[in-house]
Design an enzyme around this catalytic site. Structure first.
Site, PDB file in Angstrom:
ATOM      1  N   LYS A  67      50.132  32.662  30.940  1.00  0.00           N
ATOM      2  CA  LYS A  67      49.570  32.032  32.137  1.00  0.00           C
ATOM      3  C   LYS A  67      48.112  31.655  31.894  1.00  0.00           C
ATOM      4  O   LYS A  67      47.406  32.311  31.126  1.00  0.00           O
ATOM      5  CB  LYS A  67      49.694  32.942  33.361  1.00  0.00           C
ATOM      6  CG  LYS A  67      48.952  34.262  33.268  1.00  0.00           C
ATOM      7  CD  LYS A  67      49.182  35.110  34.502  1.00  0.00           C
ATOM      8  CE  LYS A  67      48.388  36.407  34.456  1.00  0.00           C
ATOM      9  NZ  LYS A  67      46.932  36.221  34.504  1.00  0.00           N
ATOM     10  N   LYS A  96      46.765  41.391  34.329  1.00  0.00           N
ATOM     11  CA  LYS A  96      45.882  40.710  33.380  1.00  0.00           C
ATOM     12  C   LYS A  96      44.818  39.904  34.125  1.00  0.00           C
ATOM     13  O   LYS A  96      44.959  39.594  35.304  1.00  0.00           O
ATOM     14  CB  LYS A  96      46.706  39.788  32.471  1.00  0.00           C
ATOM     15  CG  LYS A  96      47.805  40.489  31.681  1.00  0.00           C
ATOM     16  CD  LYS A  96      47.231  41.443  30.647  1.00  0.00           C
ATOM     17  CE  LYS A  96      48.310  42.071  29.774  1.00  0.00           C
ATOM     18  NZ  LYS A  96      48.833  43.332  30.296  1.00  0.00           N
ATOM     19  N   ASP A  97      43.765  39.558  33.396  1.00  0.00           N
ATOM     20  CA  ASP A  97      42.680  38.769  33.971  1.00  0.00           C
ATOM     21  C   ASP A  97      43.206  37.459  34.535  1.00  0.00           C
ATOM     22  O   ASP A  97      44.129  36.857  33.981  1.00  0.00           O
ATOM     23  CB  ASP A  97      41.625  38.468  32.909  1.00  0.00           C
ATOM     24  CG  ASP A  97      40.973  39.731  32.367  1.00  0.00           C
ATOM     25  OD1 ASP A  97      41.591  40.377  31.504  1.00  0.00           O
ATOM     26  OD2 ASP A  97      39.871  40.060  32.817  1.00  0.00           O
ATOM     27  N   THR A  98      42.600  37.015  35.628  1.00  0.00           N
ATOM     28  CA  THR A  98      42.993  35.736  36.232  1.00  0.00           C
ATOM     29  C   THR A  98      42.339  34.575  35.513  1.00  0.00           C
ATOM     30  O   THR A  98      43.023  33.649  35.054  1.00  0.00           O
ATOM     31  CB  THR A  98      42.624  35.713  37.725  1.00  0.00           C
ATOM     32  OG1 THR A  98      43.352  36.747  38.398  1.00  0.00           O
ATOM     33  CG2 THR A  98      42.970  34.363  38.356  1.00  0.00           C
ATOM     34  N   GLN A 175      36.178  42.924  37.633  1.00  0.00           N
ATOM     35  CA  GLN A 175      37.294  42.209  38.266  1.00  0.00           C
ATOM     36  C   GLN A 175      38.143  43.114  39.152  1.00  0.00           C
ATOM     37  O   GLN A 175      38.929  42.637  39.964  1.00  0.00           O
ATOM     38  CB  GLN A 175      38.163  41.494  37.224  1.00  0.00           C
ATOM     39  CG  GLN A 175      38.818  42.381  36.194  1.00  0.00           C
ATOM     40  CD  GLN A 175      38.000  42.520  34.925  1.00  0.00           C
ATOM     41  OE1 GLN A 175      36.809  42.800  34.971  1.00  0.00           O
ATOM     42  NE2 GLN A 175      38.635  42.335  33.781  1.00  0.00           N
TER      43      GLN A 175
END
Length: 412
Positions: A67, A96-98, A175
């Site tokens: 993604k 996971k990180d955006t 985050q």
């Protein structure tokens, strides 16, 4: 060990492990500057270009998902809706990180052949499996990160050299809380205190300078009690705000309106509150001595088991992630921790006194973060590659290099 700036301190990250000057620089100038590849416990890297997995007959399907600039939780919700499943029928090994390009395994209950088209999401492979993916099957993540516009190259190199010697605190990173709107933990604490008015105030009346003008206007309307106008003003991507406002428009009370927010998102708020408490406790433990040297009263992990430290036992120092059923340390470590909990007005029992689905149990997290295979090159930009164990935040390592006073302006 030096004191961190106010923004970090508001998130419980009171200290830096290194005493170098800030390098400056910007991460995530574009999503491709922050690559995350899941690493399974058997050493398999779920690489961006593809992965080979041995299928096993069973009631699950494993999907290789890449993604770009997509929120993990919202991806799961969208995938569940498209496949006609409940969200609990989809599992992941970790969020996971955006703002990144990430590669991971997502598992879906049942046999899946056709997958929906989702913008900025690629499905690179699928395999029948006999069990879902789970955090216990994940070792960690491999990161490849570009830091652009480095202002002081010598400071970046000095920080990276210092990281090889310092015991890096295993903080929950930016985050977890947000950098544009650092309020996830505040929302979680309001829920734990059953403070519906406080929850509403944080959601709508706390407005931050880097929010979009549309979001600022919508929050102002909601804060003034103009719920219908606020609902119309919020862009469709503001899932939480719109869900709460829809209930208020129908005449619901504040608590039941908050409960209209998707359960997965409410859980993130509770977990953010736990994370903030952990960061505060870890900071207090740093004041008592180096994190790689247990002191009397510490909890330590030895051969996968958590126990109290005794001399010559060894082990890795762990700090409680406060919740129901968690053990606390002893002696002066306990005294420091109890003081924090009193100041925050929360007890471990509060995490159990929540509606079903929001109850949170305690756990333990290693006090120090150990990066593996750390390598870097410094040309026009600083390029870093390293592996962190599951739950470790790359931004915690990067903050030691950049030392930002306003993380959002540096891409965090």
């Amino acid at each position: 060990m030096i004191e961190a700036p106010p923004f970090d301190r508001s998130l419980g990250m009171l200290y830096y492990a290194t005493d170098t000057y800030p390098s400056g620089g910007v991460i995530k100038a574009k999503p491709e500057d922050f690559l995350v590849e899941e690493v399974l416990y058997d050493g398999t890297v779920v690489a961006l270009e593809g992965v080979s997995i041995e299928p096993r007959v069973g009631g699950w399907t494993w999907i290789h998902v890449v993604k770009r600039n997509v929120d993990t939780v919202k991806l799961v919700l969208r995938l569940a809706k498209a496949l006609g499943l409940r969200s609990r029928d989809i599992s992941i090994g970790g969020i996971k990180d955006t703002r990144a390009v990430t590669s991971q395994i997502v598992s879906v209950r049942g046999n899946v052949a056709d997958l929906p088209k989702i913008p900025n999401v690629q499905f690179l492979g699928l395999w029948p499996m006999d069990k879902p993916i789970a955090p216990s099957l994940i070792y960690g993540n491999r990161f490849t990160i570009v830091l652009r516009n480095v202002e002081r190259r010598e400071c970046a190199e000095a920080a990276l050299a210092a990281l090889g010697k310092a015991a890096l605190p295993n903080y929950y990173g930016y985050q977890r809380f947000g950098t544009i709107r650092p309020v996830s933990h505040l929302l979680g604490k309001a829920l734990l205190r059953k403070d519906a008015e406080g929850f509403f105030h944080v959601m709508f009346c706390k407005i931050f300078p880097y929010e979009s003008e549309a979001a600022k206007k919508a929050r102002e309307l909601a804060c003034r009690g103009e719920y219908q106008k606020a609902l119309e003003a919020f862009p469709r991507g503001f899932v939480e705000e719109r869900a709460l406002l829809r209930r208020l428009v129908r005449g619901s009370d504040l608590w039941n309106a908050a409960m209209a927010i998707p359960l997965q998102i409410l859980r993130i708020y509770i977990e953010a509150a736990q994370s903030h408490l952990f960061n505060l406790l870890l900071s207090k433990r740093m004041e008592l001595g180096p994190l790689d040297r247990p002191v009397e009263g510490d909890l330590v992990e030895v051969n996968g088991q958590v126990t109290y430290y005794v001399e010559d036992l060894g082990g890795e120092v762990v700090v409680p992630v406060v919740g129901a059923g968690v053990r606390m340390p002893r002696g002066r470590v306990l005294e420091a921790f109890v003081k924090v909990l009193k100041e925050e007005g929360l007890e471990p029992s509060a995490f159990l006194q929540m509606p079903r689905g929001l109850r949170a149990y305690g756990s333990y997290r290693r006090a120090r973060l150990q990066a593996r295979d750390l390598a870097y090159s410094l040309g026009d930009d600083l390029v870093l590659r390293f592996v962190l164990p599951r739950g470790g935040y790359a931004t915690v390592l990067l903050r030691e290099v950049v030392k930002p006073t306003e993380p959002y302006r540096h891409g965090f």
